[in-house]
Design a protein around this motif. Structure first.
Motif, short mmCIF file in Angstrom:
data_model
loop_
_atom_site.label_atom_id
_atom_site.label_comp_id
_atom_site.label_asym_id
_atom_site.label_seq_id
_atom_site.Cartn_x
_atom_site.Cartn_y
_atom_site.Cartn_z
N PRO A 1 0.83 -1.21 0.00
CA PRO A 1 0.00 0.00 0.00
C PRO A 1 0.86 1.26 0.00
O PRO A 1 1.96 1.27 0.55
N THR A 2 0.33 2.31 -0.61
CA THR A 2 1.02 3.60 -0.64
C THR A 2 0.10 4.67 -0.07
O THR A 2 -1.08 4.76 -0.45
N VAL A 3 0.64 5.47 0.84
CA VAL A 3 -0.07 6.63 1.37
C VAL A 3 0.39 7.85 0.59
O VAL A 3 1.60 8.12 0.52
N ILE A 4 -0.54 8.56 0.00
CA ILE A 4 -0.20 9.75 -0.79
C ILE A 4 -0.64 10.97 0.00
O ILE A 4 -1.83 11.14 0.31
N VAL A 5 0.31 11.83 0.35
CA VAL A 5 0.03 13.07 1.06
C VAL A 5 -0.17 14.15 0.00
O VAL A 5 0.78 14.55 -0.69
N MET A 6 -1.39 14.63 -0.18
CA MET A 6 -1.65 15.53 -1.31
C MET A 6 -2.62 16.65 -0.95
O MET A 6 -3.84 16.52 -1.11
N PRO A 7 -2.09 17.75 -0.44
CA PRO A 7 -2.94 18.93 -0.26
C PRO A 7 -3.45 19.41 -1.62
O PRO A 7 -2.86 19.11 -2.66
N ARG A 8 -4.54 20.16 -1.61
CA ARG A 8 -5.09 20.68 -2.86
C ARG A 8 -4.38 21.99 -3.19
O ARG A 8 -4.94 23.09 -3.07
N ASP A 9 -3.14 21.83 -3.64
CA ASP A 9 -2.30 22.99 -3.97
C ASP A 9 -1.93 22.94 -5.45
O ASP A 9 -2.54 22.22 -6.23
N ASP A 10 -0.90 23.70 -5.82
CA ASP A 10 -0.50 23.77 -7.22
C ASP A 10 0.01 22.44 -7.76
O ASP A 10 0.09 22.25 -8.98
N LEU A 11 0.38 21.52 -6.87
CA LEU A 11 0.92 20.23 -7.29
C LEU A 11 -0.12 19.12 -7.24
O LEU A 11 0.21 17.95 -7.42
N TYR A 12 -1.37 19.51 -7.03
CA TYR A 12 -2.43 18.52 -6.88
C TYR A 12 -2.56 17.63 -8.13
O TYR A 12 -2.66 16.40 -8.04
N ALA A 13 -2.52 18.25 -9.30
CA ALA A 13 -2.67 17.48 -10.55
C ALA A 13 -1.53 16.49 -10.71
O ALA A 13 -1.73 15.36 -11.20
N LYS A 14 -0.34 16.90 -10.31
CA LYS A 14 0.81 15.99 -10.43
C LYS A 14 0.66 14.82 -9.47
O LYS A 14 1.04 13.68 -9.79
N ASN A 15 0.09 15.07 -8.30
CA ASN A 15 -0.15 13.98 -7.36
C ASN A 15 -1.21 13.01 -7.90
O ASN A 15 -1.15 11.81 -7.64
N LEU A 16 -2.18 13.53 -8.63
CA LEU A 16 -3.16 12.64 -9.26
C LEU A 16 -2.47 11.69 -10.23
O LEU A 16 -2.82 10.50 -10.33
N SER A 17 -1.47 12.21 -10.96
CA SER A 17 -0.72 11.35 -11.87
C SER A 17 0.03 10.27 -11.11
O SER A 17 0.15 9.13 -11.58
N THR A 18 0.53 10.60 -9.94
CA THR A 18 1.21 9.61 -9.10
C THR A 18 0.25 8.48 -8.71
O THR A 18 0.61 7.29 -8.74
N ILE A 19 -0.96 8.85 -8.35
CA ILE A 19 -1.95 7.83 -8.00
C ILE A 19 -2.19 6.90 -9.18
O ILE A 19 -2.26 5.66 -9.02
N GLU A 20 -2.31 7.47 -10.39
CA GLU A 20 -2.53 6.65 -11.57
C GLU A 20 -1.37 5.69 -11.80
O GLU A 20 -1.57 4.52 -12.18
#
Length: 606
Positions: free
Chosen positions: A514-533
């Motif tokens: 399992p991976t825990v993704i720490v992702m505030p809704r900031d300017d890097l939010y879209a990039k974190n979505l790519s990490t989830i994918e």
């Protein structure tokens, strides 16, 4: 290391020593023992295991008005009855308890064995007892002085002479020892926590000092014999502060105490008139602060991670270059100490040896250093002389929770203060002050999600490996989340910058990781979505820590939301669910949460 207790007075020493040992259990240890003097003989009882195991084997009548006791965390020799402290000489006249490491113990041991001494343990500490027996000095304090001239290393030490039980002699070099002042009775401890039931007036020894402690007072001096003057300090904590109350574990209690801990850290330090903060302990005028061109933060473990967040806060709000570095590595790279750099040492206990050594290296080379610590009067606090006290209250669990949070808050106070001296506007200052004041209530709302987080922890606990990722300030939170999980659950966990996942760690992603993704809704939010994918494409379970907003555009295994704050303070709130996750995973796995294996609360050896 780990814990020292001593008593001399008119009462029976044994109950007081045992109570003190119980107070020091939070520091982590593997054996315990005590020595009490009576009728010119020592009564020594010690055992591998916990203080309760020592209680089981105590004789019904072990009496005496002078005694010393110890909880040991193994450095030399495995945990065992014979390696437990106190240690005695062959004749069992002298008993010693020792925290620290004697670096030249092997050569001293060889010489003593050549003279006919037979050792009973594998420890480095035992050499001290035999050297005391061989000393020709007339007094116990002079005997200890002569011994300490022979040893190389660190020590907090207490010595008892069965034939002269009217005093306990203590000494310090790199490992704390304090004297507790009572009414015609005196106490000795490595941590004031052992003393709060009996006194709140203490004297801290400095490195290179020795003290003779009698029932009616104490005398301090240098190892060369020159008298020193000490001023007693008041312990700010009460005996009740050390109780678990309604909670099953100190860690859970301390997680729950975070709203109040934040309030104490903020108390008296917000200055709404000028939309800035007031930090009296800095003792640096605006002009001196404006001369600072760079900030370097030093700490170990969670203190280092908090420093990484502090560096982010300072860079964002004060626009000063800032970085954090493990204090344990700092002095070994022969660091360049710059006059326009401000160094900040972070330590919950104020006694972390590696951090203290880094402070001394900075000072030796003429640098300026501040301390951020929780324990008033601790060594790093006194060595730095200026800085920020957290006022978080005593933290008993080995792992840091409320002091980590309070440390980040302290860095936020400093960052706002520096920012307002430079380019931070009054409007920005006002927003940050309001955000700081809102933190306690926001943390409380996160704690209300505990039942749901506990359910997620049951799923997490079935795995043996986990990964935590985040970007920018989210990465230190990923580091802290991984550290907490492995410290108390023994589940292997690693943290990576989310941007680095595809540069190697992605090879380890599978349905069992399992991976825990720490992702505030900031300017890097879209990039974190790519990490989830990327993780989902490898069938990796995904647990997302984020903030309220539109639903995620892809399915994930779980989402935990925290309130929104000012962007620079969001990481602090994103960390709270990770503390609860670690706690409940450890609970599900049946771990010793407050005293995880192999760890100690205050690491006073290198």
């Amino acid at each position: 290391m780990c814990g020292i207790v001593g008593y001399i007075g008119k009462r029976d020493a044994t109950p007081i020593l045992m109570e003190g040992l119980h107070r020091l259990e939070y520091r982590g240890y593997d054996s315990a023992g005590l020595a009490v003097a009576r009728n010119e003989k020592l009564q020594v009882i010690k055992t591998k295991g916990k203080v309760r195991d020592l209680e089981r084997i105590l004789p019904e009548r072990i009496k005496g008005m002078t005694g010393i006791a110890h909880t040991r965390w193994a450095t030399h020799g495995e945990p065992s009855d014979r390696n437990a402290h106190p240690h005695t000489d062959t004749s069992e006249r002298f008993a010693i308890v020792h925290n620290g490491i004697i670096e030249n113990a092997a050569s001293l041991r060889t010489k003593l064995e050549a003279s006919g001494v037979t050792f009973r343990s594998e420890t480095d500490s035992e050499v001290i007892a035999h050297l005391l027996a061989a000393s020709p000095a007339d007094t116990l304090e002079d005997s200890l002085r002569s011994v300490l001239r022979l040893v190389t290393g660190t020590y907090g030490i207490a010595v008892l002479d069965a034939q002269r039980p009217e005093s306990i002699v203590i000494a310090r070099n790199g490992s704390p020892v304090v004297i507790g002042i009572g009414d015609r009775e005196m106490f000795v401890a490595s941590d004031p926590a052992a003393l709060v039931r009996h006194t709140q007036s203490v004297v801290h020894l400095d490195d290179g000092e020795l003290a003779v402690v009698r029932a009616d007072g104490y005398e301090t001096s240098t190892l060369d014999g020159g008298a020193t003057a000490k001023t007693p300090l008041t312990i700010p904590w009460t005996d009740e502060s050390f109780d678990k109350g309604e909670f099953s574990h100190y860690m859970r209690k301390e997680i729950a105490e975070q709203p109040d801990a934040i309030r104490r850290t903020l108390s008296g330090r917000l200055e709404p008139r000028f939309q800035t903060t007031h930090i009296g302990g800095l003792e640096m005028a605006a002009r001196e602060l404006l001369e600072v061109k760079r900030i370097k933060i030093l700490g170990c473990g969670s203190a280092y991670i908090a420093g990484s967040l502090g560096a982010h806060l300072i860079e964002q709000l004060a626009r000063l270059p800032a970085s954090a570095e493990p204090a344990s590595e700092f002095r070994y790279r022969n660091p360049v100490i710059e006059q326009d750099t401000l160094y900040i040492a972070v330590s919950q206990s104020g006694e972390t040896f590696d951090t203290l050594a880094a402070v001394q290296e900075v000072k030796r080379k003429g640098g300026r250093v501040l301390g951020i610590v929780n324990v008033v009067g601790s060594t790093i606090a006194r060595e730095c002389a200026r800085g920020i006290y957290l006022h978080a209250g005593p933290e008993i669990a080995v792992v840091s929770t409320k002091t980590f949070t309070s440390t980040v808050v302290a860095f936020a106070l400093l960052a706002v203060h520096l920012g307002r001296l430079k380019d931070l506007s009054t409007a920005q200052g006002a927003r940050l002050l309001a955000a700081l004041q809102a933190l306690p209530d926001q943390v409380a709302t996160i704690l209300n999600q505990e039942a749901r987080i506990a359910t997620l922890a049951q799923r997490f606990a079935r795995h043996e490996n986990a990964y935590f990722v985040g970007r920018a300030a989210g990465f230190p939170i990923a580091m802290e989340g991984a550290l907490k999980l492995k410290e108390i659950s023994y589940l292997h966990a690693e943290a990576y910058p989310a941007s680095e996942l595809k540069h190697g760690p992605l090879a380890l992603i599978s349905p069992e990781t399992p991976t825990v993704i720490v992702m505030p809704r900031d300017d890097l939010y879209a990039k974190n979505l790519s990490t989830i994918e990327e993780i989902r494409a490898r069938s990796g379970p995904t647990f997302v820590i984020t903030q309220p907003g539109d639903p995620l555009p892809m399915p994930v295994d779980a989402v935990i939301e925290v309130p929104k704050s000012e962007a620079v303070l969001d990481p602090l709130l994103l960390n709270i669910p990770l503390q609860l996750l670690a706690y409940h995973v450890a609970l599900a796995r049946g771990r010793n949460i407050d005293q995880p294996r192999n760890l100690a609360k205050s690491v006073t050896v290198e």
